[in-house]
Design a protein around this motif. Structure first.
Motif, PDB file in Angstrom:
ATOM      1  N   ALA A   1      44.226  31.284  38.982  1.00 12.07           N
ATOM      2  CA  ALA A   1      43.638  32.408  38.012  1.00 12.07           C
ATOM      3  C   ALA A   1      43.981  33.766  38.401  1.00 12.07           C
ATOM      4  CB  ALA A   1      41.984  32.208  38.040  1.00 12.07           C
ATOM      5  N   GLN A   2      44.415  34.468  37.483  1.00 15.04           N
ATOM      6  CA  GLN A   2      44.640  35.931  37.869  1.00 15.04           C
ATOM      7  C   GLN A   2      43.606  36.830  38.333  1.00 15.04           C
ATOM      8  OE1 GLN A   2      46.372  37.792  34.331  1.00 15.04           O
ATOM      9  NE2 GLN A   2      46.984  39.698  35.619  1.00 15.04           N
ATOM     10  N   GLU A   3      44.198  37.455  39.305  1.00 11.06           N
ATOM     11  CA  GLU A   3      43.098  38.430  40.191  1.00 11.06           C
ATOM     12  C   GLU A   3      42.947  39.689  39.246  1.00 11.06           C
ATOM     13  OE1 GLU A   3      42.468  37.779  43.675  1.00 11.06           O
ATOM     14  OE2 GLU A   3      40.812  38.946  43.324  1.00 11.06           O
ATOM     15  N   THR A   4      41.671  39.906  38.764  1.00 13.17           N
ATOM     16  CA  THR A   4      41.274  40.920  37.993  1.00 13.17           C
ATOM     17  C   THR A   4      40.169  41.691  38.465  1.00 13.17           C
ATOM     18  OG1 THR A   4      39.658  39.787  36.600  1.00 13.17           O
ATOM     19  CG2 THR A   4      41.895  39.740  35.802  1.00 13.17           C
TER      20      THR A   4
ATOM     21  N   ASP B   1      37.395  42.351  37.564  1.00 13.72           N
ATOM     22  CA  ASP B   1      35.901  41.925  37.030  1.00 13.72           C
ATOM     23  C   ASP B   1      36.023  40.532  37.704  1.00 13.72           C
ATOM     24  OD1 ASP B   1      36.324  42.129  33.572  1.00 13.72           O
ATOM     25  OD2 ASP B   1      37.361  40.967  35.046  1.00 13.72           O
ATOM     26  N   ARG B   2      36.797  39.894  38.092  1.00 13.00           N
ATOM     27  CA  ARG B   2      36.525  38.642  38.847  1.00 13.00           C
ATOM     28  C   ARG B   2      35.450  38.524  39.932  1.00 13.00           C
ATOM     29  NH1 ARG B   2      41.062  35.378  42.150  1.00 13.00           N
ATOM     30  NH2 ARG B   2      40.309  33.251  41.737  1.00 13.00           N
TER      31      ARG B   2
ATOM     32  N   SER C   1      35.001  36.518  45.957  1.00 12.22           N
ATOM     33  CA  SER C   1      35.077  35.061  46.537  1.00 12.22           C
ATOM     34  C   SER C   1      35.021  34.947  48.120  1.00 12.22           C
ATOM     35  CB  SER C   1      36.484  34.576  46.322  1.00 12.22           C
ATOM     36  OG  SER C   1      37.481  35.300  47.099  1.00 12.22           O
TER      37      SER C   1
ATOM     38  N   ASP D   1      31.407  33.716  44.997  1.00 15.14           N
ATOM     39  CA  ASP D   1      31.903  32.213  44.880  1.00 15.14           C
ATOM     40  C   ASP D   1      32.296  31.781  46.181  1.00 15.14           C
ATOM     41  OD1 ASP D   1      31.536  31.905  42.079  1.00 15.14           O
ATOM     42  OD2 ASP D   1      33.533  32.538  41.625  1.00 15.14           O
TER      43      ASP D   1
ATOM     44  N   CYS E   1      34.693  29.396  47.949  1.00 16.11           N
ATOM     45  CA  CYS E   1      35.840  28.548  47.445  1.00 16.11           C
ATOM     46  C   CYS E   1      36.011  27.559  48.392  1.00 16.11           C
ATOM     47  CB  CYS E   1      36.813  29.407  47.181  1.00 16.11           C
ATOM     48  SG  CYS E   1      36.432  30.807  45.995  1.00 16.11           S
TER      49      CYS E   1
END
Lengths: 252, 252
Positions: free
Chosen positions: A2-5, A7-8, A11, A44, A46
């Motif tokens: 997934a792309q790092e954004t 509002d992610r 982790s 999250d 991971c």
């Protein structure tokens, strides 16, 4: 990947350090505690790794994990004995000096008299340069926080105390909400296809199925997880309806 | 890093696969079980990792571990639901094809009628080409063994059943012997220096010190581990003598 954004969600990884876990002597319970803690504050988890009290192994795992995740939580290896090498390994991973930290010595003095503060106990005050201390009320010996790495004790009660100190300072997101659906009567293999459809139709919901073997036979649970309450509710409703229909069908 | 020699003991890693462990829902107990099992047959467990049900994460961890250790034991992700992707990930890591294995279908037929053997349940017969099956008496759905990777179920009772099937086929060495010395009355910080001397004087003995916090306060144990019984005995004698002397000193 997934792309790092911006509002992610944050982790995290857990790094459990200690021969006693890999020898089977001790059951690690810290990973699960940290996992639950992080889920509640929306971080999250991971990955987790367990490595022995070995300098090269700790440094390698630390560098792999800290380059990849927002936070790395380590547990174990910060006591007074010769096998407690976590602080030195963290200093080496970051390429910083390590020495006796006057703030940590002051904390140890709250517990130990001058005579009791022998070289072994002073080892617990060895802190990498630039780290912030993480206090604990139980043993007084501090953990520390350097870069994105948070170093905690291995004794669960002390680790939990440290987590309560650190928790409010972490970049929290919306908590992960959970719906658990009992599928007792219905075997996993009978609902697997329907469950996959539900997973496909509700992107943003993580859908798991977990059989456990009990004295009464297999007991299955469907677990749905999402940060979106409305979406989670719809997925749970679909899963309950599916189980209900299959129960009826199997009872015929 | 120690030199690889012909008489060096076999090494191993555990790879736990499953979102449910990293979400905190499920306490992993398989790693400890495998750790104890391997210690008894003289295989060194050197590392453990926990990864989610994610193809890239599983493949990467598998390739890192299988290139480094004699054996890699995986648990989890071989059931009938869409999140069970371990077999596909192993095939990808090894670069081999995967498909329905007639031997595995035959096993599933012992449990399921033709009507029950739906596409979801047939997923449990997907086995990478070239793998040997690992039987289990409980669910019939097999694990498998390919290269140096042994793929087992996540349900502890089934995993343990598979371990009993595999165990006799592993390259075993002399078991690791353990001596545990209670240091109840003596604080860790009081015996740390003496313990380090004992560790230095008995190369070939791994020496650990483990505090636990109980309702009665800290309870410390010294744990000595070695494949050499005589050496271990001498180290244990030295540790007991040290604790006895310190107890007397502290009682004064």
């Amino acid at each position: 990947m997934a792309q790092e954004t911006a509002d992610r969600p944050a982790s995290a990884a857990v790094l459990v350090i200690g021969d006693e876990i890999l020898s089977g002597r001790t059951q690690d319970v810290n990973t699960r505690y940290i996992a639950n803690y992080l889920a509640q504050i929306g971080v999250d988890l991971c990955e987790a790794r367990i490595v022995p009290d070995d300098m090269a192994a700790i440094v390698e795992a630390l560098n792999a994990l800290r380059s990849r995740y927002t936070y790395v939580f380590t547990t174990g290896g910060i006591g007074p004995t010769h096998d407690d090498i976590t602080a030195d390994a963290v200093a080496r991973a970051f390429g910083v000096d390590i020495g006796e930290d006057p703030r940590a010595i002051a904390l140890l003095r709250e517990r130990f008299s001058e005579g009791e503060l022998n070289p072994a106990r002073r080892r617990m005050a060895r802190i990498p340069k630039g780290a912030e201390l993480v206090f604990n009320a139980i043993s007084k010996a501090p953990g520390f926080w350097i870069g994105n790495v948070i170093v905690m004790a291995g004794v669960p009660m002390i680790m939990q105390n440290m987590m309560d100190v650190i928790g409010p300072q972490l970049a929290a997101g919306p908590p992960v909400l959970v719906e658990t659906i009992e599928a007792n009567g219905v075997p996993e293999g009978a609902y697997a296809e329907g469950l996959e459809e539900i997973a496909r139709a509700h992107e943003g919901v993580s859908v798991g199925s977990y059989p456990a073997f009990t004295s009464a036979g297999f007991r299955n649970q469907i677990v749905l997880r999402s940060r979106d309450a409305a979406l989670l509710g719809r997925a749970a409703e679909a899963a309950r309806a599916m189980i209900k229909a299959l129960s009826k069908e199997l009872a015929r």
